[in-house]
Design a protein around this motif. Structure first.
Motif, PDB file in Angstrom:
ATOM      1  N   VAL A  17       0.844  -1.204   0.000  1.00  0.00           N
ATOM      2  CA  VAL A  17       0.000   0.000   0.000  1.00  0.00           C
ATOM      3  C   VAL A  17       0.878   1.253   0.000  1.00  0.00           C
ATOM      4  N   ALA A  18       2.038   1.182   0.662  1.00  0.00           N
ATOM      5  CA  ALA A  18       2.951   2.328   0.682  1.00  0.00           C
ATOM      6  C   ALA A  18       3.553   2.603  -0.696  1.00  0.00           C
ATOM      7  N   SER A  22      -3.946   1.388  -3.144  1.00  0.00           N
ATOM      8  CA  SER A  22      -4.412   0.153  -3.758  1.00  0.00           C
ATOM      9  C   SER A  22      -5.599  -0.404  -2.989  1.00  0.00           C
ATOM     10  N   HIS A  23      -6.212  -1.429  -3.568  1.00  0.00           N
ATOM     11  CA  HIS A  23      -7.324  -2.111  -2.906  1.00  0.00           C
ATOM     12  C   HIS A  23      -6.923  -3.556  -2.614  1.00  0.00           C
ATOM     13  N   ARG A  58      -4.884   0.642  13.275  1.00  0.00           N
ATOM     14  CA  ARG A  58      -3.638   1.147  13.860  1.00  0.00           C
ATOM     15  C   ARG A  58      -3.275   2.533  13.331  1.00  0.00           C
ATOM     16  N   GLY A  59      -4.044   3.045  12.384  1.00  0.00           N
ATOM     17  CA  GLY A  59      -3.776   4.371  11.835  1.00  0.00           C
ATOM     18  C   GLY A  59      -2.611   4.406  10.856  1.00  0.00           C
ATOM     19  N   LEU A  60      -2.265   3.258  10.281  1.00  0.00           N
ATOM     20  CA  LEU A  60      -1.143   3.197   9.343  1.00  0.00           C
ATOM     21  C   LEU A  60      -1.580   3.420   7.898  1.00  0.00           C
ATOM     22  N   ILE A  61      -2.825   3.100   7.604  1.00  0.00           N
ATOM     23  CA  ILE A  61      -3.383   3.355   6.278  1.00  0.00           C
ATOM     24  C   ILE A  61      -4.760   3.976   6.453  1.00  0.00           C
ATOM     25  N   ALA A  79      -4.454   4.121   1.223  1.00  0.00           N
ATOM     26  CA  ALA A  79      -3.127   4.737   1.077  1.00  0.00           C
ATOM     27  C   ALA A  79      -2.449   4.711   2.439  1.00  0.00           C
ATOM     28  N   ALA A  80      -1.152   4.629   2.414  1.00  0.00           N
ATOM     29  CA  ALA A  80      -0.378   4.659   3.659  1.00  0.00           C
ATOM     30  C   ALA A  80      -0.266   6.098   4.147  1.00  0.00           C
ATOM     31  N   THR A  81      -0.258   6.263   5.448  1.00  0.00           N
ATOM     32  CA  THR A  81      -0.025   7.588   6.018  1.00  0.00           C
ATOM     33  C   THR A  81       1.448   7.941   5.792  1.00  0.00           C
ATOM     34  N   PRO A  82       1.790   9.226   5.812  1.00  0.00           N
ATOM     35  CA  PRO A  82       3.198   9.598   5.632  1.00  0.00           C
ATOM     36  C   PRO A  82       4.122   8.942   6.668  1.00  0.00           C
ATOM     37  N   SER A  83       3.685   8.856   7.907  1.00  0.00           N
ATOM     38  CA  SER A  83       4.544   8.223   8.916  1.00  0.00           C
ATOM     39  C   SER A  83       4.676   6.725   8.659  1.00  0.00           C
TER      40      SER A  83
END
Length: 182
Positions: A17-18, A22-23, A58-61, A79-83
């Motif tokens: 995803v990073a 994507s799905h 977990r707030g990663l995507i 989408a992945a978060t910037p972190s």
């Protein structure tokens, strides 16, 4: 952000995803048996979707849209978060610390690095140092072992270290799109 403690399947999904939003269906195509990643570490379609759910929790995507499926419901695009993108980069750069993780985790990291058109040279170099430490520890344990079975067990594990080194020797770190040498 501290590196999350994720199982390998979730790391793989997060790394994919990073790369680009994507799905789940597209990711499961890459992780299916015999596919790009799935050839070395199979992640079933249900596990891909569970991983996506956990990564969102977990707030990663995050969900960033939807796409109409050819058959069936809309496909949620993540989408992945910037972190999380930075965390994936750090994870991909870290050598595995356990010998038994070479076959699955290290191989997957190298494949994911290759998908990014990046060089695995830094990871390979760092992994060699870890293998040196493992081998030194095993030699000391073999020397101190009191019985034949224990010594034989440590000798076998040292053979695994040599095999892992051979694997790293076969990784072409010079080509723009790293591949395994013939």
């Amino acid at each position: 952000m501290n590196a999350p403690d994720l199982p390998l399947a979730e790391w793989i999904v997060l790394a994919l995803v990073a790369e680009r939003p994507s799905h789940g269906f597209a990711i499961s195509t890459l992780t299916a048996e015999g596919a790009d990643i799935g050839e070395f570490w199979y992640v079933s379609r249900p596990m891909v979707y569970r991983s996506l759910t956990r990564l969102v929790e977990r707030g990663l995507i995050t969900a960033v849209g939807a796409e109409e499926g050819n058959r069936g419901p809309q496909r949620m695009i993540y989408a992945a978060t910037p972190s999380a993108e930075a965390t994936v980069g750090t994870w991909l750069d870290e050598p595995v610390s356990e010998l038994f993780d070479v076959r699955a985790e290290l191989t997957c990291k190298l494949l994911l690095i290759q998908r990014r058109d990046a060089s695995p040279a830094r990871l390979v170099e760092r992994q060699r140092l870890v293998l040196d430490e493992i081998e030194e520890s095993l030699r000391a344990k073999e020397d101190a072992a009191g019985d034949h079975i224990a010594r034989a067990s440590y000798a076998l594990r040292q053979e695994h270290v040599r095999a892992a080194r051979g694997f790293l020797d076969a990784v072409d770190v010079e080509s723009p799109r790293p591949a395994v040498k013939g």
